[in-house]
Each structure stands twice: as C-alpha cells, then as structure tokens.
Design a protein around this motif. Structure first.
Motif, short mmCIF file in Angstrom:
data_model
loop_
_atom_site.label_atom_id
_atom_site.label_comp_id
_atom_site.label_asym_id
_atom_site.label_seq_id
_atom_site.Cartn_x
_atom_site.Cartn_y
_atom_site.Cartn_z
N TYR A 8 -6.19 10.15 -4.70
CA TYR A 8 -5.18 9.61 -5.62
C TYR A 8 -5.42 8.14 -5.96
O TYR A 8 -4.80 7.60 -6.87
CB TYR A 8 -3.77 9.73 -4.99
N ARG A 9 -6.31 7.50 -5.17
CA ARG A 9 -6.43 6.04 -5.28
C ARG A 9 -6.86 5.57 -6.69
O ARG A 9 -7.71 6.20 -7.33
CB ARG A 9 -7.45 5.53 -4.25
N ASN A 11 0.46 6.17 -7.10
CA ASN A 11 -0.81 6.82 -7.45
C ASN A 11 -0.68 8.34 -7.38
O ASN A 11 -1.16 9.05 -8.26
CB ASN A 11 -1.94 6.35 -6.51
N GLU A 41 0.82 -1.22 0.00
CA GLU A 41 0.00 0.00 0.00
C GLU A 41 0.86 1.27 0.00
O GLU A 41 0.44 2.32 -0.50
CB GLU A 41 -1.03 0.01 1.13
N ASP A 80 1.89 1.71 -3.60
CA ASP A 80 0.72 2.18 -4.35
C ASP A 80 0.47 3.66 -4.10
O ASP A 80 0.18 4.41 -5.01
CB ASP A 80 -0.55 1.42 -3.92
N ARG A 81 0.61 4.04 -2.85
CA ARG A 81 0.33 5.44 -2.50
C ARG A 81 1.30 6.37 -3.27
O ARG A 81 0.90 7.37 -3.84
CB ARG A 81 0.53 5.61 -0.98
#
Ligand code: B12
Length: 485
Positions: free
Chosen positions: A461-462, A423, A416, A419-420
């Motif tokens: 942003y997800r 993104n 995660e 990803d953060r």
C-alpha cells in the motif's frame, strides 16, 4: 424577523437543508423568517447582509456542523456582527451543541441552542430566556437551561418546502435520478463514546410513525417526481416493526431508499423483514462497524450485541437480499498498540470484501468527540488530547482536517499510522471504486481498478502516488465520507 442560514457545507450534490427547513416549520405562521442556503447562493455574504438590512431582521440563526461549514459560519457571523452589531446571533446544530462555551466566548455568538431547536427557537424568539436547550452569557457566567424532553417527531409540523426551489436539490445518485433527503427521527438509543449523537441526545431516540413517513415519501414523489430517498437519520432502523411497515408502504411505489443502521440491530431482523425491505425499495444501508476487535468495540462503548464475526455474517446475508452494505470504520482509537490495531482492521476489511465484494468501505480516523461521560474521550485526554480553547482556532488547517476525520490532533497516532490508513484507503478505493460516485465513467473505473489491483493483491500500500494523481487530479474522485454519496 429572523434570517436562518445554512452555511455552505458541500461542493456538489446539494441536499435540502433540513435543519433550517425544520426550524422554518416550527416558526411558520408564528414568527417571520427568511431561509438562506449558502450551498446554492454564489454570493451568500451579500444575500445575507441585504436580507438582514432590507427585512430588518433582529436575529440571525446559523446552523453549524463541524468542518468547512464551521469555517463559513464563523466568517459570516463575524461579518454580520461587524456590519450590524444590533443583530442577535443564534447558533444551533452539532458543533455548538458540543462546544457551547467556546461558541459563546467568541464574542460574536449571543445564543446557542443545544440539540433540537423546534421548540426552543420559537420560545427564545418570543423573548423567553428560560427556553429549553438554550445557553447564553449572563455577565461573566454562562447559563445552560435544562434540555426539553425528547421531541415527539409525530408532532412536528410539515416542512415549508415552498420556501425553496426543491428542483435544485433533487440529485442524481446511485439510488435514482431524483433523490431527496428525509429525516424521520432524532437521536439514537446507544451511547457510543466516539459519537456526537450520543453526546447530544444521551441515548434517546424518537421516530416518526411509519405511515406518516410513507405518506410524506409518496407526497414527495407525486409533487416533485422524487424516485429515491436518503433517510438521513442517525439510526433509521432502530425499530424493526417501523422499518417493515415503511418497506411495506413503499413497495411498488417506485422509490428506492437508503438509511443508516447498526450491524447488530439488522442482524436481529427476521428474514421476512429483510425480504420486505428489498421488495420495498431498500437498496443500500450504511453501518457503523467501527472496529474488527471486540476489545476496541467495548472501549468505544459500542453497546448492543455487535461482534466482529457478526459483521462478516451480515456481509454474507446482505448479498443474499441484494442490498449493498456501506461499512464504516473508525480506525486509530487510543490503545496500547495503534499500529497493530490498524493492521488487524485492514485484514478484516479485506475479509469483508472477499465475502461480499459489493460492500462499500468507508474509513474514518478516530477524532475525539466532546463527550465527558465517555471513557474513550477520557482516554484521549489522558494521552494529552485537547480541543481548541477559542472558536477561531478551529479555522487552523490542522483542526479543519481533524473535523474531516482525516488527520487528527491525536497524540497516540504517529504520522506512519495515519499514512498506513490513508494509503490502504487509497488502494482499496482504486481496487473497488465506489458505486456511489455516479460520475465515474466505465473507462475511469477500469483505469482505477488496474492501478489498484496489483497493490491490493500484494498488500503493497505504501506511497500510492500514481493512484492519488489519477484519482484526485484527473478524475476528481469523490469520497463519500466527506461529501456524502
Ligand atoms: C446531511 C448531512 C451532511 C451533508 C450536508 C447537509 C447540508 N444540508 O448541508 C454533508 C454530506 C455535506 C455532510 C458532511 C459532513 N458531516 Co454531516 N450530516 C448530515 C446528516 C446525515 C443529516 C443532517 C440533517 O439534515 N439533519 C436533520 C435536521 C432536522 O437535524 P439537525 O441538522 O440536527 O437540526 C436540528 C438541531 O440540530 C437544531 N439546529 C440545527 N441547526 C440549527 C440552527 C439554529 C439557529 C437553531 C436554533 C437550531 C439548529 O434544530 C434542528 C431541528 O431540531 C447529519 C446526521 C443527522 N441525522 O442529523 C450528519 C452530521 C451532522 N454530520 C456530521 C459530520 C461530522 C460531518 C462532516 C464534518 C464530517 C464527516 N466526515 O462526516 C462533514 C463535513 C461537513 C462540511 N462540509 O462542513 C456529524 C456531526 C457530528 C459532530 N461530530 O459534530 C453528523 C451528526 C453525523 C454523525 N452522526 O456523526 N453532512
């Protein structure tokens, strides 16, 4: 005879391969050599094998950066060794300088030259196994000869440009229509714990005098109609006096330029130097900012006087002088709360964009660099981080991503976190498309901005799939951190 190879490292915007070109300069008139650039050669395997066979080369020298170039270097060196085992292979460049033993244990690399090759290579080719910077296998042990003292860049011989069709390497960039590269110094005076340059050059910096840089730049303009130069030094701006003299010498010469710097060094420059830089053609500067946190900067051994507030001041100052800052970040260094650190860095980047919207932002995910003296590297090890033990393991897709600093094998970062970062980067790049991708048309920029705007404004942003689809598939958006701008 030696064949010097620059394996493919970029898909577009091919730059003169300065590494093998400067080795050629060191050999010119002393030892016969051939230069082969995998970036331009469509069938490099064939060219390489034919050259070695036809010219009866005893040696193959390969320049190796981590990433896709490493994969090519492994493939081509193996091919040569399989076809002609008598050929002695020599690797140089950042990858083997940092991973010397892994390279020498591969079974297909005979010699490694760590750091500068300008003095070491001619000595090795003359049969001297005591050459400085040289490492090699002697039975079961690996011998590492001591490093030579820092290269005096003013003593380096002129580059044998005539060995290449220079025309093919002059690129259209945001700086100019005929952009060349130039390397004016080795090393860096700082010892940042995440940096390969610090690990290889151990805090040494040696720069060419301003007048010879200016003369070379003007000669490139006159000979090849160059109108822009990227100074690809690790830290071009170490000396304010030198920078001011270069800028003065280039004023009115029709050459725009770019270079890499530290924020604190340039914040300490006087207004008059900044004015001179702007007048002398400096258009863009790349800065290693790394983090928004003073503690993280300290953990990284960033040294100097950089503070998070100083970078905000720099963004403001550069706006006044009309020079575009490219601020580079290393997110996700090992710490007790990676998620919190990433969120803080994101807020800081947004603040920079508010102060100076033309700032370009470049985001890397921290990937450890082999640097035994660095506490940051020790910390990564405490978290269980380890480099591959075998050279061919670097070909695994995960390790290739690691090299591109996009998806590292770093135990303290959970999916995660990655990803953060990714993104946010995607949304940011859409909201503010880079000026460095000059192929992007006005309408493409408008589409990207529209897609990025609402997400950036709301901080949502997800899963930006729509941006990814448009940017990657339709526009083939280029990321300056991977291919350069
Ligand atoms: C231009 C450049 C690129 C270009 C490619 C250039 C090309 N011609 O192919 C592009 C933009 C594609 C690129 C990409 C990447 N790059 Co790059 N790149 C550079 C840069 C800015 C200049 C290289 C250069 O021309 N140097 C000038 C020459 C004269 O110096 P040199 O290459 O070090 O060569 C000397 C010695 O190393 C040695 N030597 C080199 N090769 C050989 C071979 C032999 C046989 C011998 C004996 C000696 C020897 O002798 C030479 C003369 O003294 C360097 C930084 C720098 N200033 O070096 C980073 C640098 C090499 N890149 C780096 C990295 C990490 C990358 C990437 C992997 C990742 C990234 N995100 O940036 C990507 C992916 C590359 C790929 N596709 O494989 C790092 C490597 C550090 C590390 N961690 O190992 C550097 C040092 C930047 C940095 N400060 O972090 N790069």
């Amino acid at each position: 005879m030696i064949a010097l190879l620059n394996p493919k490292s970029a898909r577009w915007k091919h730059r003169l391969p300065l590494s093998i070109l400067s080795l050629g300069a060191a050999l010119e008139g002393r030892y016969p050599y051939e230069l082969i650039d995998g970036n331009l050669d469509r069938d490099v395997s064939r060219t390489l094998l034919r050259t070695i066979r036809d010219k009866n080369c005893e040696y193959l020298g390969v320049s190796v950066m981590p990433g896709p170039q490493l994969a090519e270097a492994i493939r081509l060196t193996q091919e040569v060794k399989a076809a002609m085992p008598r050929v002695k292979t020599i690797w140089g460049g950042y990858f083997p300088s940092l991973h010397t033993e892994v390279a020498l244990n591969s079974g297909f690399v005979d010699y490694v030259i760590r750091g500068e090759g300008d003095r070491a290579l001619p000595e090795l080719l003359s049969g001297n196994l005591n050459a400085p910077n040289l490492s090699f296998r002697d039975g079961n042990r690996i011998v590492h000869n001591p490093k030579a003292s820092a290269t005096d860049t003013n003593q380096l011989r002129p580059l044998p440009y005539h060995r290449f069709d220079v025309e093919k390497y002059l690129n259209k960039t945001c700086l100019g229509s005929r952009t060349a590269v130039y390397h004016s110094s080795f090393g860096c005076p700082f010892l940042c714990g995440f940096c390969a340059v610090a690990s290889v050059y151990k805090g040494k910096w040696m720069g060419r005098d301003a007048h010879s840089i200016v003369n070379d730049a003007i000669a490139m303009r006159d000979r090849y109609r160059v109108n822009a130069i990227e100074f690809v030094d690790n830290n071009f701006f170490v000396s304010e006096k030198r920078t001011a003299e270069v800028a003065e010498g280039l004023q009115g010469k029709g050459i725009a330029w770019w270079g890499e710097a530290r924020p604190d060094t340039l914040m300490h420059y006087s207004d008059s130097t900044w004015r001179q830089m702007a007048a002398g053609g400096c258009r863009m500067i790349f800065f290693g900012v790394e983090s928004s946190s003073a503690e993280v900067l300290e953990a990284m051994d960033k040294g100097g006087t950089q503070t998070p507030g100083m970078v905000l001041g720099l963004a403001h100052r550069m706006k006044q002088f009309g020079i575009i800052p490219e601020f580079s970040f290393v997110l996700g260094a090992p710490g007790d709360d990676a998620g919190r650190d990433i969120d803080r860095d994101i807020r800081y980047i947004r603040r920079i964009k508010e102060i100076n919207p033309s700032s370009e932002i470049i985001i890397y995910v921290y990937s450890p660099v082999s640097f035994d003296d660095a506490p940051l590297f020790q910390k990564a090890r405490q978290f269980g981080f380890e480099f591959p033990k075998r050279l061919v393991d670097w070909l695994e897709p995960d390790w290739m991503d690691f090299d591109l600093r996009k998806n590292p094998h770093t135990p303290w970062l959970r999916p995660e976190h990655i990803d953060r970062i990714m993104n946010f980067e995607r949304v940011l790049n859409a909201r503010f498309p880079t000026v460095s991708d000059i192929r992007l048309r006005a309408w493409q920029v408008a589409v990207l901005k529209t897609l990025g705007s609402w997400r950036y404004r709301t901080g949502f942003y997800r899963a930006p799939y729509e941006i990814r689809f448009v940017a990657n598939r339709l526009f083939k958006y280029r990321q300056p951190e991977i291919e350069g701008f």
